[in-house]
Structures are given as structure tokens and as C-alpha cells.
Design an enzyme around this catalytic site. Sequence first.
Site, PDB file in Angstrom:
ATOM      1  N   VAL A 114      44.305  -8.847  38.450  1.00  0.00           N
ATOM      2  CA  VAL A 114      44.117  -7.403  38.230  1.00  0.00           C
ATOM      3  C   VAL A 114      42.630  -7.068  38.147  1.00  0.00           C
ATOM      4  O   VAL A 114      42.141  -6.136  38.808  1.00  0.00           O
ATOM      5  CB  VAL A 114      44.849  -6.946  36.942  1.00  0.00           C
ATOM      6  CG1 VAL A 114      44.575  -5.473  36.658  1.00  0.00           C
ATOM      7  CG2 VAL A 114      46.341  -7.196  37.057  1.00  0.00           C
ATOM      8  N   ARG A 136      36.664 -16.499  31.346  1.00  0.00           N
ATOM      9  CA  ARG A 136      36.653 -17.790  30.661  1.00  0.00           C
ATOM     10  C   ARG A 136      36.013 -18.869  31.540  1.00  0.00           C
ATOM     11  O   ARG A 136      35.324 -19.735  31.073  1.00  0.00           O
ATOM     12  CB  ARG A 136      38.082 -18.193  30.298  1.00  0.00           C
ATOM     13  CG  ARG A 136      38.421 -17.858  28.866  1.00  0.00           C
ATOM     14  CD  ARG A 136      39.715 -18.490  28.449  1.00  0.00           C
ATOM     15  NE  ARG A 136      40.768 -18.197  29.439  1.00  0.00           N
ATOM     16  CZ  ARG A 136      41.983 -18.698  29.380  1.00  0.00           C
ATOM     17  NH1 ARG A 136      42.300 -19.523  28.423  1.00  0.00           N
ATOM     18  NH2 ARG A 136      42.878 -18.386  30.287  1.00  0.00           N
ATOM     19  N   ARG A 137      36.302 -18.786  32.850  1.00  0.00           N
ATOM     20  CA  ARG A 137      35.799 -19.828  33.761  1.00  0.00           C
ATOM     21  C   ARG A 137      34.977 -19.184  34.868  1.00  0.00           C
ATOM     22  O   ARG A 137      35.539 -18.744  35.888  1.00  0.00           O
ATOM     23  CB  ARG A 137      36.982 -20.601  34.349  1.00  0.00           C
ATOM     24  CG  ARG A 137      37.679 -21.497  33.320  1.00  0.00           C
ATOM     25  CD  ARG A 137      38.798 -22.257  33.949  1.00  0.00           C
ATOM     26  NE  ARG A 137      39.918 -21.374  34.247  1.00  0.00           N
ATOM     27  CZ  ARG A 137      40.979 -21.231  33.450  1.00  0.00           C
ATOM     28  NH1 ARG A 137      41.084 -21.917  32.337  1.00  0.00           N
ATOM     29  NH2 ARG A 137      41.933 -20.406  33.775  1.00  0.00           N
ATOM     30  N   LYS A 150      50.573  -5.128  27.467  1.00  0.00           N
ATOM     31  CA  LYS A 150      51.847  -4.673  26.875  1.00  0.00           C
ATOM     32  C   LYS A 150      52.222  -5.464  25.634  1.00  0.00           C
ATOM     33  O   LYS A 150      52.743  -4.907  24.670  1.00  0.00           O
ATOM     34  CB  LYS A 150      52.975  -4.748  27.894  1.00  0.00           C
ATOM     35  CG  LYS A 150      53.168  -6.133  28.447  1.00  0.00           C
ATOM     36  CD  LYS A 150      54.005  -6.144  29.691  1.00  0.00           C
ATOM     37  CE  LYS A 150      53.773  -7.465  30.390  1.00  0.00           C
ATOM     38  NZ  LYS A 150      52.776  -7.417  31.412  1.00  0.00           N
ATOM     39  N   VAL A 210      52.868  -0.538  31.375  1.00  0.00           N
ATOM     40  CA  VAL A 210      54.291  -0.369  31.680  1.00  0.00           C
ATOM     41  C   VAL A 210      54.458  -0.013  33.143  1.00  0.00           C
ATOM     42  O   VAL A 210      54.006   1.047  33.596  1.00  0.00           O
ATOM     43  CB  VAL A 210      54.926   0.749  30.818  1.00  0.00           C
ATOM     44  CG1 VAL A 210      56.424   0.806  31.078  1.00  0.00           C
ATOM     45  CG2 VAL A 210      54.642   0.533  29.351  1.00  0.00           C
ATOM     46  N   ILE A 247      53.230   2.793  38.487  1.00  0.00           N
ATOM     47  CA  ILE A 247      54.088   3.980  38.342  1.00  0.00           C
ATOM     48  C   ILE A 247      53.563   4.852  37.203  1.00  0.00           C
ATOM     49  O   ILE A 247      53.472   4.406  36.063  1.00  0.00           O
ATOM     50  CB  ILE A 247      55.550   3.580  38.034  1.00  0.00           C
ATOM     51  CG1 ILE A 247      56.055   2.572  39.070  1.00  0.00           C
ATOM     52  CG2 ILE A 247      56.434   4.806  37.984  1.00  0.00           C
ATOM     53  CD1 ILE A 247      57.444   2.023  38.765  1.00  0.00           C
ATOM     54  N   GLU A 299      56.904 -16.539  37.928  1.00  0.00           N
ATOM     55  CA  GLU A 299      55.843 -17.459  37.506  1.00  0.00           C
ATOM     56  C   GLU A 299      56.418 -18.874  37.410  1.00  0.00           C
ATOM     57  O   GLU A 299      57.641 -19.044  37.337  1.00  0.00           O
ATOM     58  CB  GLU A 299      55.359 -17.056  36.108  1.00  0.00           C
ATOM     59  CG  GLU A 299      55.081 -15.596  35.961  1.00  0.00           C
ATOM     60  CD  GLU A 299      53.612 -15.303  35.760  1.00  0.00           C
ATOM     61  OE1 GLU A 299      52.850 -16.257  35.579  1.00  0.00           O
ATOM     62  OE2 GLU A 299      53.257 -14.128  35.804  1.00  0.00           O
ATOM     63  N   LYS A 312      57.801  -3.603  27.061  1.00  0.00           N
ATOM     64  CA  LYS A 312      57.683  -2.297  27.731  1.00  0.00           C
ATOM     65  C   LYS A 312      58.642  -1.280  27.092  1.00  0.00           C
ATOM     66  O   LYS A 312      58.307  -0.101  26.943  1.00  0.00           O
ATOM     67  CB  LYS A 312      57.957  -2.465  29.221  1.00  0.00           C
ATOM     68  CG  LYS A 312      56.878  -3.300  29.929  1.00  0.00           C
ATOM     69  CD  LYS A 312      57.319  -3.764  31.299  1.00  0.00           C
ATOM     70  CE  LYS A 312      56.243  -4.608  31.975  1.00  0.00           C
ATOM     71  NZ  LYS A 312      56.706  -5.289  33.193  1.00  0.00           N
ATOM     72  N   GLY A 345      51.594  -6.638  40.211  1.00  0.00           N
ATOM     73  CA  GLY A 345      50.665  -6.963  41.296  1.00  0.00           C
ATOM     74  C   GLY A 345      49.267  -6.452  41.011  1.00  0.00           C
ATOM     75  O   GLY A 345      49.073  -5.513  40.227  1.00  0.00           O
TER      76      GLY A 345
END
Length: 430
Positions: free
Chosen positions: A17, A48-49, A107, A134, A138, A192, A207, A306
Site C-alpha cells: 500500500v 523496517r528494512r 483496521k 474498511v 470503496i 495469504e 471491519k 490491494g
Amino acid sequence: MMRTRPLKVALLGCGVVGSEVVRIMTTHADDLAARIGAPVELAGIAVRRPGRVRAGVDPSLVTTDAAGLASRPDIDVVVEVIGGIEPARALITSAFEHGASVVTANKALLAEDGSTLHETAEKHGGDLFFEAAVAAAIPLVRPLRESLAGDKVNRVLGIVNGTTNFILDRMDSSGAGYSEALDEATALGYAEADPTADVEGFDAAAKAAILAGIAFHTRVRLDDVHREGLTDVTAADIASAKRMGCTVKLLAICERAADGRSVTARVHPAMIPLSHPLASVREAYNAVFVESDAAGQLMFYGPGAGGAPTASAVLGDLVAACRNKLNGARGPGESAYAQLPVSPMGEVVTRYHISLDVADKPGVLAQVATIFAEHGVSIDTVRQQGKDGDAWLVVVTHRAPDAALSATVEALRRLDTVRGVASIMRVEGE
Ligand code: HSE
């Protein structure tokens, strides 16, 4: 007139993101400046990296000192896309304390401790915006917080997890079992490596807590949300739903009680009629159906996950927070004045679809019907199929408190003539 001194933005996190946020801020810089009334400068990116920062991200902006960046007094808006409870909570708190507004997609944190964040924002005069938390792209948080602020929302019914919608859609369209559909979701990158948060309903429950809080002007936390995942949904459940003219969805349901004195929030798989608009939400899409007094029925639909869709929501909030900074204004804060109690799942009024494996002999149907009657549960339809001493009874109830329905199922399990309760699913959306 355009102000020449830029507003400064700190970005915490630069994964899927965050890197899209950087891309849009960079490629749309002129348009964003025109819409806000001042240029927006990305002043730092905490990761962090640092070795893993994606192409297109200016390495000179990258730091591992997130705490230092979030507390810089020259920062106007902090964008938090790290996720999780800590260090996100401490960083956001520090950002407010040092005068910034905050845009977050977090969230889990909002569902766990949103009220404290809102209080901190209010105390220090900052905005806390979270459209991306959420259903990603949208527009949902702003419509509920602002567009519907003059209406009375009674129900929010949503498909708010794309991974589980993809799995259920595959089970519905191909007859696949849960494991097979999960494997496909993993192979296509929807699920995942550890899908627990999605398939056990934790993501959707967070959510639901956020949506219920906004919709009912009441504090609702993750612990208040009844949660069931979809790991027990079988191909037989999906086939049974089809026979009823339904499909199965993992729904987040936030409702005001009929007497208006309490609310409930829950996440579980449920059958919904094919005629309901949510039934046509396929693949990994999200949709949220809102019912309110004056507006009636509204549906919000689109990609709920996404990098780019989530960044779209982040950028919308960033523009709003920057405009407020420029005008010395604040957007809406927490609205929890109604303070309605959140009732437990047992008080939710719903319908059950129950599939029983029974002995096919005289008196069995009467025994089963008696159990329903003893628990005050009214039967809507009964269908029987089978032969040679074996039968399946499929019972659909009228609406009743969930506690009465689940007590009915427990009593049915104890009947000698009931060999097994093959499936229990709630029926919603009618
Ligand atoms: N994992 C979520 C989903 C997206 O599958 O919809 C992030 O909330």
C-alpha cells in the site's frame, strides 16, 4: 490562491500500500496541489528494512526511525500503513501529540482501541481519517460518517473480506470443497500464506466493529463482535443453499434492535437469496448494503483490497486532512453519543437452515417438530429426501432469537432418531 510553502507528509510503512501511496503522490503531485491549495511534500518514509524499498521510492527519504519521523514537529499529516497494534498505536499517538493529523488503514488498531485514538486526536486538534481500513477503495466510512449523518442507519450488511468471498464464490461455481478453493485462492495470491485472519473472520470482525461504531454512533470493539469463520462450510452446505435459491456468503452484519435500544455486530457464513444484491458479488470483490430510515437501501461495491485500491482511499483522506490543515479546520471526530449497549449473539433474531440425518420411520418428523415447538421456534419449511430407512430432513425456521435456535439444535442432537446434524446455517437478507 495556491500557497507555495508545502504541507509535509510522513509515511509510516512502504509495502504494497505504502509504495502505491508514494507513486500516486509523485505522479499526481500537481493535481493534488491544485485540489488542496498547496503543494504536498513527502518528507520521510519509515520502513523496517530499507534494503527492500521498491523502485520509484526516493532512497534519500527512507529512514528506520519511525518514532523520530512521526514526532517531527514540522510534519502536517502522518500516513500509517504499517498495520497491527504496536508500534502503530504509539506512533499515531506521538503524531497527534506533535501536532499532526493522521490517515490510517489500520483496521485492527481501530477495532481494538479506536476510541483512545479519537480522544487523542480531539485533544490535540488533529484529524483521524481511516477510509482505507474498511473495504479499501470503496467509499464507505465517509458516506456513513458524513453523507448519512442526518439519517438513521438501521442495518449494515456487508461482504468485507475479499479472500473469503473468492473462496465461497469458487465453491459455489465449481462445487469445490473448502480446502480446494482455499488452495486456488492461495495460488492466485488472494489468500495469504497464513490465511487465519481472513478465513476465521478476524479481518471481517474488525471491519464490522468499525462500521457498527460509525453507523450507530456507539463504541463497538472487536470483542463485541460475534465471529465465526468459513472453515466448516462444506460443498453440501453450498449445494443445499442452491436448492433453496440461495448462495453462501461470509457476512458482516451490524443491526439496530427492533426497539432501537441496543445493537449487535456479527460475522458468520450465511445463506442469502440469489435475488439479494449481495448475492451477485463475485470473486474477491467487496460490497456493503446499508439500510436507513430516509435513504432506504444503498449498496457500495468495489475492490476491497490491494495496493492501488487501498492507496486510493488513503489519498482521499490525505487530501481531506491537508485541506483541513490549510484552513485550520477539523473534520468529523468520533460520534459515540448514542452509547447503545451491544447485545450478545444469543439475542440476535435470525433464521436457521438445519439439515438432519434421521431414521425414516413413523413419528420422527413429529419428534423433530416437537423439539422446535418446545423452544418456541416456528418452522417455515421442511423438506425430506431419502429412502430405505435413511432420510435427510432440511428444516428452515422463521425468525427467532439465536439462543433459542442453538438450544433447538442441541436438543435435536440428543434425539436417538437424529443420527447427525449435517449442517446449520443462518439465513439472512430477506
Ligand atoms: N485480507 C483482506 C481481504 C484485505 O481478503 O479482503 C485486507 O483487509
